[in-house]
Design a protein around this motif. Structure first.
Motif, mmCIF file in Angstrom:
data_model
loop_
_atom_site.group_PDB
_atom_site.id
_atom_site.type_symbol
_atom_site.label_atom_id
_atom_site.label_comp_id
_atom_site.label_asym_id
_atom_site.label_seq_id
_atom_site.Cartn_x
_atom_site.Cartn_y
_atom_site.Cartn_z
ATOM 1 N N ALA A 53 2.952 -12.269 -13.993
ATOM 2 C CA ALA A 53 3.723 -11.729 -12.359
ATOM 3 C C ALA A 53 2.093 -11.735 -11.786
ATOM 4 C CB ALA A 53 4.023 -10.670 -12.713
ATOM 5 N N SER A 61 14.407 -19.677 -12.874
ATOM 6 C CA SER A 61 13.541 -18.254 -14.127
ATOM 7 C C SER A 61 12.935 -19.097 -15.540
ATOM 8 C CB SER A 61 14.095 -16.734 -14.440
ATOM 9 O OG SER A 61 14.043 -16.811 -13.527
ATOM 10 N N ALA A 103 2.219 -18.188 -12.041
ATOM 11 C CA ALA A 103 3.069 -17.305 -11.809
ATOM 12 C C ALA A 103 4.144 -17.537 -11.602
ATOM 13 C CB ALA A 103 3.354 -16.039 -11.800
ATOM 14 N N GLU A 104 5.399 -18.200 -12.269
ATOM 15 C CA GLU A 104 6.904 -18.251 -12.035
ATOM 16 C C GLU A 104 7.522 -16.916 -12.379
ATOM 17 O OE1 GLU A 104 8.710 -22.044 -12.934
ATOM 18 O OE2 GLU A 104 6.823 -23.048 -12.889
ATOM 19 N N PRO A 105 8.953 -17.354 -11.776
ATOM 20 C CA PRO A 105 9.660 -15.914 -12.222
ATOM 21 C C PRO A 105 10.271 -16.057 -13.867
ATOM 22 C CG PRO A 105 10.840 -16.638 -10.440
ATOM 23 C CD PRO A 105 9.390 -17.068 -10.754
#
Length: 287
Positions: A113, A91, A118-120
């Motif tokens: 998100a 993340s 998007a990435e966590p």
């Protein structure tokens, strides 16, 4: 120059003592002295002025310390980021001090998100002025923070600007005013941006909640961004807009050499959310 020699030099420069530096590094004193002599010979300059009681940096030593610390931080950061990149469920880490996010954090995370790249995102809670250190050492990928901050090694975008308010005891003569001026509070314009942080240090309290407890008791007055004050309602504390205080700037920051699409998506989300809340320009701060 090898990184080990540079680490040895920085330890001596910070400790101003070979014995303490050797203990910090976990090596023998003679080995440390020899390593510093070898480094001086390699560079062709004297880094320290030594006496029986003191160790002081020379001018070349001061220059090397100024540039050496960031170099070591960059090496450590590269190693941490490489390890984190190998994690199966990685993340992005967003450094935030609790309740100093302009009231935007939840919306920013939701908007991020939905971004195409998007990435966590995981939140890394931190203390006063910790944000940029975490960015430089690779312990965070981005940071949401109010000015002032240490700009070394980072890039920033202004996310939002907002008015500042005075935190006064509820029985203060100005507590019922619609607005006050800095002169009414005995606070200079130069003192505004660091006022709360400085008060926390000088009054030997640990956080904003404790500082506001002292405000309520009549021990001090302080200055806060409006959104921070909104998170700390207190019956014993009155918040009054300050007419002539510069606005508080909330920024999102990231390491200056970052090429992460996920971080870029997070930055876009932060600025878009602030604009949707009407907090994106200096003009909005006067509302």
């Amino acid at each position: 120059m090898e990184s080990r020699a540079l680490r040895y030099f920085v330890a001596v420069a910070e400790e101003r003592n070979f014995t303490r530096a050797a203990a910090r590094l976990g090596i023998a004193g003679p080995a440390l002295s020899r390593a510093i002599r070898n480094l001086e010979a390699e560079l062709g300059v004297r880094l320290f002025e030594r006496s029986t009681r003191t160790v002081e940096l020379t001018e070349p030593g001061a220059v090397l310390l100024t540039h050496g610390r960031p170099a070591l931080e960059a090496l450590d950061a590269a190693a941490r980021r490489a390890v984190r990149a190998s994690a199966p469920h990685r993340s992005l880490l967003l450094a935030v001090k609790a309740d100093t996010d302009g009231g935007l954090l939840e919306d920013i995370l939701a908007a991020a998100a939905a971004e195409p790249d998007a990435e966590p995102v995981a939140v890394r809670l931190c203390g006063w002025r910790e944000h940029t250190r975490l960015l430089r050492t690779g312990e965070a990928d981005a940071a949401l923070m109010f000015e002032p901050y240490d700009p070394a090694g980072i890039d920033v975008d202004v996310v939002a600007v907002e008015p500042r308010v005075a935190a006064l005891p509820a029985d203060h003569p100005l507590a019922g005013a619609s607005r006050v001026r800095l002169a009414d509070l005995g606070i200079s314009a130069e003192d505004v941006t660091e006022r709360a942080e400085r008060d926390i240090g000088e009054l030997a309290v640990h956080d904003l909640a404790q500082l506001l407890a002292l405000v309520g008791l009549g021990a001090t007055v302080t200055v806060l961004p409006r959104s921070v004050a909104a998170r700390y309602p207190r019956q014993a504390v009155a918040y009054v807009p300050i007419e002539d205080a510069p606005p508080a700037a909330l920024v999102i920051a990231w390491p200056e050499h970052s090429r992460s699409r996920g971080v870029a998506a997070l930055v876009r989300a932060a600025t878009a959310v602030a604009e949707s809340h009407g907090m994106g320009t200096a003009a909005d701060a006067s509302r």
